[in-house]
Design a protein around this motif. Structure first.
Motif, PDB file in Angstrom:
ATOM      1  N   MET A 285     -21.599  27.222 -36.639  1.00 16.38           N
ATOM      2  CA  MET A 285     -22.680  28.112 -35.471  1.00 16.38           C
ATOM      3  C   MET A 285     -22.933  27.387 -33.609  1.00 16.38           C
ATOM      4  SD  MET A 285     -23.239  31.585 -36.807  1.00 16.38           S
ATOM      5  CE  MET A 285     -23.986  32.852 -35.431  1.00 16.38           C
ATOM      6  N   GLU A 286     -23.165  26.197 -34.840  1.00 20.00           N
ATOM      7  CA  GLU A 286     -23.460  24.633 -33.815  1.00 20.00           C
ATOM      8  C   GLU A 286     -23.243  24.102 -33.316  1.00 20.00           C
ATOM      9  OE1 GLU A 286     -26.907  25.336 -32.833  1.00 20.00           O
ATOM     10  OE2 GLU A 286     -27.439  27.295 -33.812  1.00 20.00           O
ATOM     11  N   THR A 287     -21.782  24.250 -33.430  1.00 23.61           N
ATOM     12  CA  THR A 287     -20.465  22.782 -33.230  1.00 23.61           C
ATOM     13  C   THR A 287     -20.329  23.559 -31.790  1.00 23.61           C
ATOM     14  OG1 THR A 287     -18.410  24.260 -34.100  1.00 23.61           O
ATOM     15  CG2 THR A 287     -19.873  23.111 -35.676  1.00 23.61           C
ATOM     16  N   ASP A 288     -19.742  22.130 -31.113  1.00 27.56           N
ATOM     17  CA  ASP A 288     -18.985  22.848 -30.281  1.00 27.56           C
ATOM     18  C   ASP A 288     -18.045  23.823 -30.040  1.00 27.56           C
ATOM     19  OD1 ASP A 288     -20.730  20.608 -28.525  1.00 27.56           O
ATOM     20  OD2 ASP A 288     -20.012  19.304 -28.164  1.00 27.56           O
ATOM     21  N   ASP A 289     -17.071  22.976 -31.098  1.00 26.46           N
ATOM     22  CA  ASP A 289     -15.756  24.491 -31.476  1.00 26.46           C
ATOM     23  C   ASP A 289     -15.968  25.262 -31.100  1.00 26.46           C
ATOM     24  OD1 ASP A 289     -14.219  22.098 -30.594  1.00 26.46           O
ATOM     25  OD2 ASP A 289     -13.796  21.764 -33.011  1.00 26.46           O
ATOM     26  N   TRP A 290     -16.950  26.068 -31.811  1.00 26.94           N
ATOM     27  CA  TRP A 290     -17.296  27.040 -32.006  1.00 26.94           C
ATOM     28  C   TRP A 290     -17.819  28.032 -31.015  1.00 26.94           C
ATOM     29  CZ3 TRP A 290     -16.431  31.662 -34.618  1.00 26.94           C
ATOM     30  CH2 TRP A 290     -17.495  32.209 -34.873  1.00 26.94           C
ATOM     31  N   LYS A 291     -18.897  27.305 -29.855  1.00 32.41           N
ATOM     32  CA  LYS A 291     -19.367  27.707 -28.859  1.00 32.41           C
ATOM     33  C   LYS A 291     -18.007  27.697 -27.608  1.00 32.41           C
ATOM     34  CE  LYS A 291     -23.709  25.908 -29.443  1.00 32.41           C
ATOM     35  NZ  LYS A 291     -24.356  24.508 -29.221  1.00 32.41           N
ATOM     36  N   ALA A 292     -16.966  27.022 -27.900  1.00 34.11           N
ATOM     37  CA  ALA A 292     -16.092  27.763 -27.027  1.00 34.11           C
ATOM     38  C   ALA A 292     -15.213  28.498 -27.439  1.00 34.11           C
ATOM     39  CB  ALA A 292     -15.479  25.589 -27.204  1.00 34.11           C
ATOM     40  N   ALA A 293     -14.976  28.522 -29.077  1.00 36.50           N
ATOM     41  CA  ALA A 293     -14.007  29.859 -29.072  1.00 36.50           C
ATOM     42  C   ALA A 293     -15.025  31.129 -29.120  1.00 36.50           C
ATOM     43  CB  ALA A 293     -14.003  29.777 -30.924  1.00 36.50           C
ATOM     44  N   THR A 294     -16.042  31.271 -29.116  1.00 38.72           N
ATOM     45  CA  THR A 294     -16.943  32.588 -29.007  1.00 38.72           C
ATOM     46  C   THR A 294     -16.790  32.771 -27.245  1.00 38.72           C
ATOM     47  OG1 THR A 294     -18.609  31.207 -28.577  1.00 38.72           O
ATOM     48  CG2 THR A 294     -18.650  32.104 -30.661  1.00 38.72           C
ATOM     49  N   GLU A 295     -16.587  31.270 -26.334  1.00 35.11           N
ATOM     50  CA  GLU A 295     -16.768  32.041 -25.199  1.00 35.11           C
ATOM     51  C   GLU A 295     -15.394  32.508 -24.157  1.00 35.11           C
ATOM     52  OE1 GLU A 295     -17.636  30.167 -20.314  1.00 35.11           O
ATOM     53  OE2 GLU A 295     -18.132  28.381 -22.698  1.00 35.11           O
ATOM     54  N   ARG A 296     -14.546  31.688 -25.316  1.00 37.76           N
ATOM     55  CA  ARG A 296     -13.176  32.558 -24.675  1.00 37.76           C
ATOM     56  C   ARG A 296     -12.681  33.320 -25.363  1.00 37.76           C
ATOM     57  NH1 ARG A 296     -10.541  29.282 -28.726  1.00 37.76           N
ATOM     58  NH2 ARG A 296     -10.427  30.544 -29.581  1.00 37.76           N
ATOM     59  N   LEU A 297     -13.604  34.008 -26.698  1.00 38.71           N
ATOM     60  CA  LEU A 297     -13.274  35.207 -26.910  1.00 38.71           C
ATOM     61  C   LEU A 297     -14.052  36.821 -26.673  1.00 38.71           C
ATOM     62  CD1 LEU A 297     -12.294  33.626 -30.819  1.00 38.71           C
ATOM     63  CD2 LEU A 297     -10.911  35.133 -28.856  1.00 38.71           C
ATOM     64  N   GLY A 298     -14.822  35.525 -26.009  1.00 37.38           N
ATOM     65  CA  GLY A 298     -16.269  37.178 -25.561  1.00 37.38           C
ATOM     66  C   GLY A 298     -17.161  37.603 -26.797  1.00 37.38           C
ATOM     67  N   TRP A 299     -17.151  36.810 -27.212  1.00 34.98           N
ATOM     68  CA  TRP A 299     -17.973  37.035 -28.808  1.00 34.98           C
ATOM     69  C   TRP A 299     -19.175  36.437 -28.091  1.00 34.98           C
ATOM     70  CZ3 TRP A 299     -15.082  34.885 -33.369  1.00 34.98           C
ATOM     71  CH2 TRP A 299     -14.109  35.265 -33.922  1.00 34.98           C
ATOM     72  N   LEU A 300     -20.602  37.322 -28.853  1.00 37.40           N
ATOM     73  CA  LEU A 300     -21.341  36.880 -28.809  1.00 37.40           C
ATOM     74  C   LEU A 300     -22.390  36.816 -30.444  1.00 37.40           C
ATOM     75  CD1 LEU A 300     -23.006  39.896 -26.329  1.00 37.40           C
ATOM     76  CD2 LEU A 300     -22.487  37.787 -26.175  1.00 37.40           C
ATOM     77  N   ASP A 301     -23.140  35.190 -30.154  1.00 38.75           N
ATOM     78  CA  ASP A 301     -23.174  35.018 -31.551  1.00 38.75           C
ATOM     79  C   ASP A 301     -24.795  35.592 -31.858  1.00 38.75           C
ATOM     80  OD1 ASP A 301     -21.960  32.375 -31.583  1.00 38.75           O
ATOM     81  OD2 ASP A 301     -23.267  31.191 -31.027  1.00 38.75           O
ATOM     82  N   ALA A 302     -24.387  36.245 -33.494  1.00 40.92           N
ATOM     83  CA  ALA A 302     -25.243  37.081 -33.944  1.00 40.92           C
ATOM     84  C   ALA A 302     -26.086  36.926 -34.779  1.00 40.92           C
ATOM     85  CB  ALA A 302     -25.175  38.285 -33.466  1.00 40.92           C
ATOM     86  N   TYR A 303     -26.063  35.805 -35.758  1.00 43.10           N
ATOM     87  CA  TYR A 303     -25.916  35.134 -36.819  1.00 43.10           C
ATOM     88  C   TYR A 303     -27.472  36.045 -37.807  1.00 43.10           C
ATOM     89  CZ  TYR A 303     -27.409  31.506 -40.936  1.00 43.10           C
ATOM     90  OH  TYR A 303     -26.955  31.525 -42.197  1.00 43.10           O
ATOM     91  N   GLN A 304     -27.854  35.967 -39.080  1.00 44.68           N
ATOM     92  CA  GLN A 304     -27.912  36.630 -39.766  1.00 44.68           C
ATOM     93  C   GLN A 304     -27.925  35.948 -41.168  1.00 44.68           C
ATOM     94  OE1 GLN A 304     -28.093  40.699 -40.146  1.00 44.68           O
ATOM     95  NE2 GLN A 304     -29.714  40.926 -38.872  1.00 44.68           N
ATOM     96  N   ASN A 305     -28.935  35.262 -41.755  1.00 43.62           N
ATOM     97  CA  ASN A 305     -28.233  35.018 -43.473  1.00 43.62           C
ATOM     98  C   ASN A 305     -28.058  35.942 -43.899  1.00 43.62           C
ATOM     99  OD1 ASN A 305     -31.393  35.721 -44.340  1.00 43.62           O
ATOM    100  ND2 ASN A 305     -32.365  34.542 -43.810  1.00 43.62           N
ATOM    101  N   SER A 306     -27.738  36.276 -45.606  1.00 39.96           N
ATOM    102  CA  SER A 306     -27.427  36.537 -46.399  1.00 39.96           C
ATOM    103  C   SER A 306     -28.425  37.924 -46.922  1.00 39.96           C
ATOM    104  CB  SER A 306     -27.709  35.750 -48.284  1.00 39.96           C
ATOM    105  OG  SER A 306     -26.674  36.158 -48.824  1.00 39.96           O
ATOM    106  N   GLU A 307     -29.593  37.487 -47.385  1.00 41.73           N
ATOM    107  CA  GLU A 307     -30.917  38.701 -47.398  1.00 41.73           C
ATOM    108  C   GLU A 307     -31.067  39.096 -45.678  1.00 41.73           C
ATOM    109  OE1 GLU A 307     -35.568  38.909 -48.364  1.00 41.73           O
ATOM    110  OE2 GLU A 307     -34.396  36.909 -48.179  1.00 41.73           O
TER     111      GLU A 307
END
Length: 332
Positions: A285-307
């Motif tokens: 989620m910190e990579t440039d490719d991921w950030k470009a993909a989320t912008e293209r798809l209109g996604w918002l990062d919402a990371y949570q770990n397993s717990e």
């Protein structure tokens, strides 16, 4: 009924947004010495073209292009039962450290509706990744120009159909039912038609078999850019960048609905494998490719770990139980 239905859905959206804002990425995961010894099966529990499929293929591509893993993450589609067929297969393979699957609200909703005996407690949460929003689509030649036009027509003619890529009583159904309730309709009267994934739903819309489709905004981008479909409204609290579609709120409906998406694993995955995947997705989620993909798809990062993801799922269970009860769809 409508007021009671709207309240838990609004609360659900607000809670998801709060968790999104609270979640960090870099500090959430702990690295593991374990690494996959063969290709990882990454399952989308539906046909190609829907939200699960989009998440699986997008994350697999980013992991590959950013060289985050030595092994391939192989996208596999296992459609049927709104996810139930895939979940049953994964539950039987409960110690496989080389298997993952995409997940979203149906992992809670489908079991509550009584169409799967497997729920989120039968699997291991790995990470929540993004939030998407529902979008309502019609063909270009549709007479409906706004979400209120559609709901007014449904009020006059309950046979008007809205297709979706999740099972009856599951995510897309709940989303359109909640919006209908906010528009003053009887939510239980919406003529919802279930398909095996968002891709199949949109194919049926283009073929004239349903009057409208509700799906994830991210998976609708390509069809909207192609010009064959129009969007009537989106369930986001404000307009999504790159997607010039009015929100329900702009059209007078006090209603939002967010679609979280994440990754789960078999129930008895090893602790080392879990830590590996948790760290992998946090780094992705910190990579440039991921950030470009989320912008293209209109996604918002919402990371949570397993717990954190596990605790979130437990809260979702109680909230969706209330919503399905209001719709008369609660079976478990």
């Amino acid at each position: 009924m409508n007021v009671m239905l709207k309240k838990p859905l609004k609360t659900l959206a607000l809670m998801g947004a709060a968790l999104t804002l609270a979640g960090g990425v870099a500090s959430q995961a702990v690295a593991s010495d374990w690494t996959p010894s063969r290709a990882v099966e990454f399952i989308a529990p539906a046909n190609p073209g829907g939200g699960w499929d989009t998440l699986v293929r997008t994350t697999s591509n980013v992991i590959r292009t950013e060289n985050l893993a030595d092994q391939n993450f192989a996208a596999i589609n296992v459609p049927g039962g709104g996810g139930a067929v895939a979940w049953a297969q994964i539950a039987r393979d409960n110690r496989n450290d080389h298997k993952l699957f995409a997940t979203s609200p149906p992992i809670i909703l489908v079991p509550l509706a009584g169409t799967s005996r497997f729920n989120h407690t039968h699997f291991t949460p790995v990470a929540r990744l993004i939030t998407d929003y529902s979008i309502v689509l019609v063909p270009q030649n549709s007479p409906y120009q706004s979400i209120n036009d559609l709901f007014a027509a449904i009020g006059e003619n309950p046979r008007i159909s809205v297709g979706g890529g999740s099972a009856a009583g599951s995510m897309d159904h709940i989303s359109i039912a909640g919006a209908a309730a906010a528009a003053g309709l009887n939510a239980a009267s919406v003529n919802y038609i279930a398909f095996s994934g968002g891709g199949e739903a949109m194919t049926n819309l283009l073929g004239g078999h349903v009057d409208a489709v509700i799906t994830g905004a991210g998976e609708a981008m390509a069809q909207l850019q192609g010009g064959e479909l129009r969007a009537l409204g989106v369930s986001a609290p404000e307009r999504i960048p790159g997607l010039d579609v009015p929100t329900y709120k702009e059209q007078g409906l006090d209603y939002t609905f967010d679609i979280w998406r994440g990754v789960m694993a078999p129930k008895d995955i090893s602790e080392d494998a879990l830590r590996y995947y948790e760290d992998l997705f946090a780094r992705m989620m910190e990579t440039d490719d991921w950030k470009a993909a989320t912008e293209r798809l209109g996604w918002l990062d919402a990371y949570q770990n397993s717990e954190e993801f596990g605790a979130f799922l437990d809260l979702q269970l109680e909230q969706f139980r209330s919503v399905l009860g209001e719709l008369g769809l609660l079976r478990n």
